[in-house]
Write a protein that holds these residues in place. Structure first.
Motif, PDB file in Angstrom:
ATOM      1  N   ILE A  39       0.830  -1.204   0.000  1.00 59.50           N
ATOM      2  CA  ILE A  39       0.000   0.000   0.000  1.00 59.50           C
ATOM      3  C   ILE A  39       0.867   1.257   0.000  1.00 59.50           C
ATOM      4  CG2 ILE A  39      -1.614   1.353   1.416  1.00 59.50           C
ATOM      5  CD1 ILE A  39      -2.922  -1.319   2.199  1.00 59.50           C
ATOM      6  N   GLY A  40       2.027   1.164   0.647  1.00 58.69           N
ATOM      7  CA  GLY A  40       2.950   2.289   0.701  1.00 58.69           C
ATOM      8  C   GLY A  40       3.796   2.456  -0.554  1.00 58.69           C
ATOM      9  N   GLY A  41       3.548   1.633  -1.575  1.00 56.57           N
ATOM     10  CA  GLY A  41       4.238   1.790  -2.840  1.00 56.57           C
ATOM     11  C   GLY A  41       5.575   1.063  -2.942  1.00 56.57           C
ATOM     12  N   LYS A  42       5.875   0.187  -1.997  1.00 54.37           N
ATOM     13  CA  LYS A  42       7.134  -0.580  -2.034  1.00 54.37           C
ATOM     14  C   LYS A  42       7.030  -1.694  -3.071  1.00 54.37           C
ATOM     15  CE  LYS A  42       8.849   1.609   1.516  1.00 54.37           C
ATOM     16  NZ  LYS A  42       9.840   2.648   1.339  1.00 54.37           N
ATOM     17  N   ASP A  43       8.188  -2.155  -3.538  1.00 55.64           N
ATOM     18  CA  ASP A  43       8.193  -3.261  -4.499  1.00 55.64           C
ATOM     19  C   ASP A  43       7.970  -4.592  -3.771  1.00 55.64           C
ATOM     20  OD1 ASP A  43      10.625  -3.919  -3.305  1.00 55.64           O
ATOM     21  OD2 ASP A  43      11.825  -3.286  -5.001  1.00 55.64           O
ATOM     22  N   LEU A  44       7.842  -5.659  -4.551  1.00 59.35           N
ATOM     23  CA  LEU A  44       7.516  -6.970  -3.992  1.00 59.35           C
ATOM     24  C   LEU A  44       8.595  -7.479  -3.037  1.00 59.35           C
ATOM     25  CD1 LEU A  44       5.338  -9.113  -4.053  1.00 59.35           C
ATOM     26  CD2 LEU A  44       6.480 -10.143  -6.013  1.00 59.35           C
ATOM     27  N   LYS A  45       9.855  -7.286  -3.384  1.00 61.64           N
ATOM     28  CA  LYS A  45      10.940  -7.748  -2.510  1.00 61.64           C
ATOM     29  C   LYS A  45      10.930  -6.992  -1.179  1.00 61.64           C
ATOM     30  CE  LYS A  45      14.070  -9.474  -6.022  1.00 61.64           C
ATOM     31  NZ  LYS A  45      15.415  -9.389  -6.609  1.00 61.64           N
ATOM     32  N   SER A  46      10.698  -5.696  -1.214  1.00 63.32           N
ATOM     33  CA  SER A  46      10.625  -4.912   0.023  1.00 63.32           C
ATOM     34  C   SER A  46       9.439  -5.353   0.867  1.00 63.32           C
ATOM     35  CB  SER A  46      10.506  -3.419  -0.291  1.00 63.32           C
ATOM     36  OG  SER A  46      11.660  -2.960  -0.939  1.00 63.32           O
ATOM     37  N   ALA A  47       8.314  -5.619   0.210  1.00 62.20           N
ATOM     38  CA  ALA A  47       7.122  -6.067   0.931  1.00 62.20           C
ATOM     39  C   ALA A  47       7.382  -7.397   1.628  1.00 62.20           C
ATOM     40  CB  ALA A  47       5.940  -6.171  -0.025  1.00 62.20           C
ATOM     41  N   LEU A  48       8.105  -8.280   0.961  1.00 61.05           N
ATOM     42  CA  LEU A  48       8.461  -9.559   1.562  1.00 61.05           C
ATOM     43  C   LEU A  48       9.324  -9.352   2.805  1.00 61.05           C
ATOM     44  CD1 LEU A  48       8.400 -12.649   1.427  1.00 61.05           C
ATOM     45  CD2 LEU A  48      10.345 -12.532  -0.115  1.00 61.05           C
ATOM     46  N   LEU A  49      10.256  -8.437   2.731  1.00 61.39           N
ATOM     47  CA  LEU A  49      11.110  -8.129   3.871  1.00 61.39           C
ATOM     48  C   LEU A  49      10.301  -7.522   5.016  1.00 61.39           C
ATOM     49  CD1 LEU A  49      13.873  -8.005   5.160  1.00 61.39           C
ATOM     50  CD2 LEU A  49      14.278  -5.855   3.944  1.00 61.39           C
ATOM     51  N   TYR A  50       9.408  -6.595   4.723  1.00 62.21           N
ATOM     52  CA  TYR A  50       8.562  -5.998   5.755  1.00 62.21           C
ATOM     53  C   TYR A  50       7.744  -7.076   6.460  1.00 62.21           C
ATOM     54  CZ  TYR A  50       9.129  -1.031   4.433  1.00 62.21           C
ATOM     55  OH  TYR A  50       9.606   0.225   4.206  1.00 62.21           O
ATOM     56  N   GLY A  51       7.148  -7.973   5.665  1.00 62.90           N
ATOM     57  CA  GLY A  51       6.347  -9.047   6.241  1.00 62.90           C
ATOM     58  C   GLY A  51       7.169  -9.976   7.105  1.00 62.90           C
ATOM     59  N   THR A  52       8.356 -10.322   6.627  1.00 64.35           N
ATOM     60  CA  THR A  52       9.246 -11.214   7.375  1.00 64.35           C
ATOM     61  C   THR A  52       9.651 -10.609   8.708  1.00 64.35           C
ATOM     62  OG1 THR A  52      10.082 -12.186   5.319  1.00 64.35           O
ATOM     63  CG2 THR A  52      11.463 -12.444   7.280  1.00 64.35           C
ATOM     64  N   LEU A  53      10.032  -9.348   8.692  1.00 62.11           N
ATOM     65  CA  LEU A  53      10.450  -8.691   9.936  1.00 62.11           C
ATOM     66  C   LEU A  53       9.295  -8.532  10.914  1.00 62.11           C
ATOM     67  CD1 LEU A  53      12.871  -5.982   8.505  1.00 62.11           C
ATOM     68  CD2 LEU A  53      13.464  -8.100   9.699  1.00 62.11           C
ATOM     69  N   ASN A  54       8.117  -8.220  10.405  1.00 66.29           N
ATOM     70  CA  ASN A  54       6.963  -8.059  11.290  1.00 66.29           C
ATOM     71  C   ASN A  54       6.554  -9.401  11.896  1.00 66.29           C
ATOM     72  OD1 ASN A  54       5.223  -6.117  12.449  1.00 66.29           O
ATOM     73  ND2 ASN A  54       3.564  -6.782  11.124  1.00 66.29           N
ATOM     74  N   ALA A  55       6.569 -10.461  11.111  1.00 60.06           N
ATOM     75  CA  ALA A  55       6.255 -11.792  11.637  1.00 60.06           C
ATOM     76  C   ALA A  55       7.275 -12.197  12.691  1.00 60.06           C
ATOM     77  CB  ALA A  55       6.226 -12.818  10.501  1.00 60.06           C
ATOM     78  N   ASN A  56       8.534 -11.881  12.451  1.00 59.06           N
ATOM     79  CA  ASN A  56       9.584 -12.190  13.418  1.00 59.06           C
ATOM     80  C   ASN A  56       9.344 -11.464  14.745  1.00 59.06           C
ATOM     81  OD1 ASN A  56      12.161 -13.449  14.047  1.00 59.06           O
ATOM     82  ND2 ASN A  56      12.914 -11.361  14.151  1.00 59.06           N
ATOM     83  N   GLY A  57       8.892 -10.232  14.663  1.00 58.83           N
ATOM     84  CA  GLY A  57       8.565  -9.494  15.883  1.00 58.83           C
ATOM     85  C   GLY A  57       7.437 -10.157  16.661  1.00 58.83           C
ATOM     86  N   VAL A  58       6.443 -10.653  15.934  1.00 63.63           N
ATOM     87  CA  VAL A  58       5.292 -11.291  16.572  1.00 63.63           C
ATOM     88  C   VAL A  58       5.691 -12.579  17.286  1.00 63.63           C
ATOM     89  CG1 VAL A  58       3.079 -12.431  16.134  1.00 63.63           C
ATOM     90  CG2 VAL A  58       3.589 -10.252  15.042  1.00 63.63           C
ATOM     91  N   VAL A  59       6.504 -13.417  16.647  1.00 67.27           N
ATOM     92  CA  VAL A  59       6.839 -14.704  17.267  1.00 67.27           C
ATOM     93  C   VAL A  59       7.813 -14.566  18.437  1.00 67.27           C
ATOM     94  CG1 VAL A  59       6.373 -16.009  15.153  1.00 67.27           C
ATOM     95  CG2 VAL A  59       8.723 -15.317  15.680  1.00 67.27           C
ATOM     96  N   SER A  60       8.369 -13.388  18.612  1.00 71.69           N
ATOM     97  CA  SER A  60       9.297 -13.184  19.732  1.00 71.69           C
ATOM     98  C   SER A  60       8.575 -12.768  21.014  1.00 71.69           C
ATOM     99  CB  SER A  60      10.355 -12.141  19.368  1.00 71.69           C
ATOM    100  OG  SER A  60       9.776 -10.860  19.250  1.00 71.69           O
TER     101      SER A  60
END
Length: 90
Positions: A39-60
């Motif tokens: 939604i913020g206009g990032k590319d697919l690779k950046s979106a994957l990184l954002y999702g990965t980091l946010n999921a990592n925060g949740v599982v911690s």
């Protein structure tokens, strides 16, 4: 009849390792980080990184919401970690 097949490349991300306490909400954390980036206009690779980091925060953390990253926390994490995201041709 001619049939056309379009191959879509896969994009892979390394797992970000941090203490894993509870996996409840990991998928939702990934989805919210990924969606926010798109939604913020990032590319697919950046979106994957954002999702990965946010999921990592949740599982911690215990529970599905405690580890969700704020925009500021996500930007800080982006500077701290080095994650290889690569395209894989099908």
């Amino acid at each position: 009849m001619t049939m056309s097949v379009r191959l879509i490349p896969s994009i892979c991300s390394q797992v970000v390792t941090q203490k894993r306490v509870d996996t409840l909400g990991a998928g939702d954390g990934f989805a919210s980080g990924f969606t926010t980036a798109i939604i913020g206009g990032k590319d697919l690779k950046s979106a994957l990184l954002y999702g990965t980091l946010n999921a990592n925060g949740v599982v911690s953390q215990y529970g599905a919401q405690k580890g969700l990253l704020t925009a500021q926390a996500l930007q800080k994490k982006l500077k701290e970690v080095s994650v290889c995201i690569s395209s894989v041709k099908a």
